[in-house]
Scaffold this motif. Structure first.
Motif, short mmCIF file in Angstrom:
data_model
loop_
_atom_site.label_atom_id
_atom_site.label_comp_id
_atom_site.label_asym_id
_atom_site.label_seq_id
_atom_site.Cartn_x
_atom_site.Cartn_y
_atom_site.Cartn_z
N ARG A 68 0.83 -1.21 0.00
CA ARG A 68 0.00 0.00 0.00
C ARG A 68 0.86 1.26 0.00
O ARG A 68 0.54 2.25 -0.67
CB ARG A 68 -0.94 0.00 1.21
CG ARG A 68 -2.06 -1.03 1.12
CD ARG A 68 -3.03 -0.91 2.28
NE ARG A 68 -4.00 -1.97 2.28
CZ ARG A 68 -3.92 -3.06 3.03
NH1 ARG A 68 -2.90 -3.23 3.87
NH2 ARG A 68 -4.87 -4.00 2.98
N LEU A 69 1.96 1.23 0.75
CA LEU A 69 2.86 2.39 0.77
C LEU A 69 3.48 2.63 -0.60
O LEU A 69 3.63 3.77 -1.04
CB LEU A 69 3.97 2.19 1.82
CG LEU A 69 3.54 2.34 3.28
CD1 LEU A 69 4.69 1.97 4.22
CD2 LEU A 69 3.07 3.78 3.56
N TRP A 71 2.09 1.86 -3.44
CA TRP A 71 1.03 2.40 -4.29
C TRP A 71 0.78 3.88 -4.02
O TRP A 71 0.44 4.63 -4.92
CB TRP A 71 -0.27 1.63 -4.05
CG TRP A 71 -0.35 0.30 -4.72
CD1 TRP A 71 0.31 -0.09 -5.85
CD2 TRP A 71 -1.14 -0.82 -4.31
NE1 TRP A 71 -0.02 -1.39 -6.16
CE2 TRP A 71 -0.91 -1.86 -5.24
CE3 TRP A 71 -2.02 -1.04 -3.26
CZ2 TRP A 71 -1.53 -3.09 -5.15
CZ3 TRP A 71 -2.64 -2.29 -3.15
CH2 TRP A 71 -2.40 -3.30 -4.09
N GLN A 72 0.93 4.30 -2.76
CA GLN A 72 0.62 5.69 -2.40
C GLN A 72 1.61 6.68 -3.01
O GLN A 72 1.26 7.82 -3.27
CB GLN A 72 0.59 5.85 -0.88
CG GLN A 72 -0.64 5.24 -0.25
CD GLN A 72 -0.58 5.25 1.27
OE1 GLN A 72 0.19 5.98 1.86
NE2 GLN A 72 -1.40 4.41 1.89
N GLU A 73 2.83 6.24 -3.23
CA GLU A 73 3.85 7.15 -3.74
C GLU A 73 3.64 7.38 -5.24
O GLU A 73 3.80 6.48 -6.05
CB GLU A 73 5.25 6.57 -3.48
CG GLU A 73 6.37 7.45 -3.98
CD GLU A 73 6.25 8.90 -3.50
OE1 GLU A 73 6.25 9.79 -4.36
OE2 GLU A 73 6.15 9.13 -2.28
N SER A 74 3.30 8.61 -5.57
CA SER A 74 2.98 8.93 -6.96
C SER A 74 4.20 9.31 -7.78
O SER A 74 4.16 9.28 -9.01
CB SER A 74 1.98 10.10 -7.00
OG SER A 74 2.62 11.30 -6.59
N ASN A 80 1.07 14.16 -4.69
CA ASN A 80 1.07 13.74 -3.28
C ASN A 80 0.36 14.78 -2.41
O ASN A 80 -0.41 14.43 -1.51
CB ASN A 80 2.50 13.53 -2.77
CG ASN A 80 3.15 12.29 -3.37
OD1 ASN A 80 2.48 11.44 -3.94
ND2 ASN A 80 4.45 12.20 -3.24
N MET A 83 -3.36 14.55 -2.95
CA MET A 83 -3.92 13.39 -2.26
C MET A 83 -4.10 13.68 -0.77
O MET A 83 -5.12 13.30 -0.18
CB MET A 83 -3.00 12.17 -2.45
CG MET A 83 -3.02 11.61 -3.87
SD MET A 83 -4.61 10.89 -4.37
CE MET A 83 -4.54 9.32 -3.53
N GLN A 84 -3.15 14.39 -0.17
CA GLN A 84 -3.29 14.78 1.24
C GLN A 84 -4.49 15.71 1.41
O GLN A 84 -5.24 15.59 2.39
CB GLN A 84 -2.01 15.47 1.73
CG GLN A 84 -0.82 14.54 1.85
CD GLN A 84 0.48 15.28 2.16
OE1 GLN A 84 0.47 16.43 2.57
NE2 GLN A 84 1.60 14.60 1.95
N ASP A 87 -7.63 13.66 1.24
CA ASP A 87 -7.83 12.93 2.50
C ASP A 87 -8.41 13.85 3.58
O ASP A 87 -9.31 13.45 4.34
CB ASP A 87 -6.50 12.35 3.00
CG ASP A 87 -6.06 11.14 2.18
OD1 ASP A 87 -6.90 10.58 1.44
OD2 ASP A 87 -4.88 10.75 2.28
N GLU A 114 -3.43 4.83 -7.21
CA GLU A 114 -4.15 5.23 -6.00
C GLU A 114 -5.11 6.39 -6.22
O GLU A 114 -6.06 6.55 -5.47
CB GLU A 114 -3.18 5.55 -4.86
CG GLU A 114 -2.77 4.33 -4.07
CD GLU A 114 -3.96 3.49 -3.60
OE1 GLU A 114 -4.73 3.94 -2.73
OE2 GLU A 114 -4.11 2.36 -4.09
N ARG A 118 -8.68 5.69 -4.81
CA ARG A 118 -9.27 6.57 -3.81
C ARG A 118 -10.60 7.14 -4.31
O ARG A 118 -11.55 7.27 -3.55
CB ARG A 118 -8.29 7.70 -3.48
CG ARG A 118 -8.56 8.43 -2.18
CD ARG A 118 -8.16 7.57 -0.98
NE ARG A 118 -6.77 7.15 -1.05
CZ ARG A 118 -5.74 7.86 -0.61
NH1 ARG A 118 -5.94 9.02 -0.05
NH2 ARG A 118 -4.52 7.40 -0.70
#
Length: 199
Positions: A68-69, A71-74, A80, A83-84, A87, A114, A118
């Motif tokens: 998952r980590l 995948w989160q890194e774009s 990024n 995405m924050q 969230d 992601e 998301r």
């Protein structure tokens, strides 16, 4: 696109690449076998290979978290940050704002798995099931092993009364992530339900 057609796309696309590389996590220092694992895709392939072989539930969960980590890194500071922001908007119960932000993420980085995942989750939370399923299809086109998206698909198929397709989706999940207890239970319950309906 019908659920059946989406699921067939999943079946055709869902392959787990075989790789002989060892997970970087198990090595205290780069070894000849792992020294070449420098790209995100190579790291993911090694992690997925370990996840498929791991039978200990807790160790498998740690591997899944590492995936998952990854995948989160774009690879983009802008994406990024967006995405924050998305969230935070979701946390603040500003779902339409979050949706707008995720639309921007996808426009900027259409191959960022992601972003699609998301947005699929957000559509599901907002009751936009058709749009959620469409986004899941995009997730799986980019990363067929995305167990989170497969679980989302299985959940929606079951909610729609398509239990056989849902069971097959859970089987695909377990092909990628065999040690997940919840997926095992979901698969077993659907198998029992379908067996009962045929007697």
């Amino acid at each position: 696109m019908s659920a059946m057609r989406i699921f067939l796309t999943l079946i055709l696309a869902l392959t787990v690449p075989a790789t002989a590389a060892l997970s970087q996590a198990t090595q205290p220092a780069p070894q000849p076998e792992t020294a070449s694992l420098t790209t995100p895709q190579q790291r993911l392939d090694a992690l997925f290979l370990d996840l498929k072989k791991e039978r200990d539930e807790n160790k498998a969960r740690e591997l899944a978290d590492r995936i998952r980590l990854e995948w989160q890194e774009s690879g983009s500071a802008t994406v990024n940050l967006l995405m924050q922001s998305a969230d935070k908007a979701i946390t603040d119960d500003k779902k339409p704002v979050a949706l707008d932000i995720l639309d921007q993420v996808i426009a900027l980085a259409p191959n960022y798995v992601e972003g699609w995942n998301r947005r699929a989750t957000l559509h599901f939370q907002m009751g936009n099931y058709r749009k959620s399923m469409s986004d899941i299809n995009r997730v799986l086109a980019i990363e067929p092993r995305h167990f989170g998206a497969i679980a989302g698909m299985a959940t929606m198929l079951e909610a729609a009364g398509k239990n056989e397709l849902a069971m097959r989706a859970w089987q695909q999940f377990l092909d990628v992530y065999p040690s997940d207890r919840k997926a095992q239970e979901q698969f077993g319950e659907l198998a029992e339900k379908l067996a009962g309906s045929r007697t």
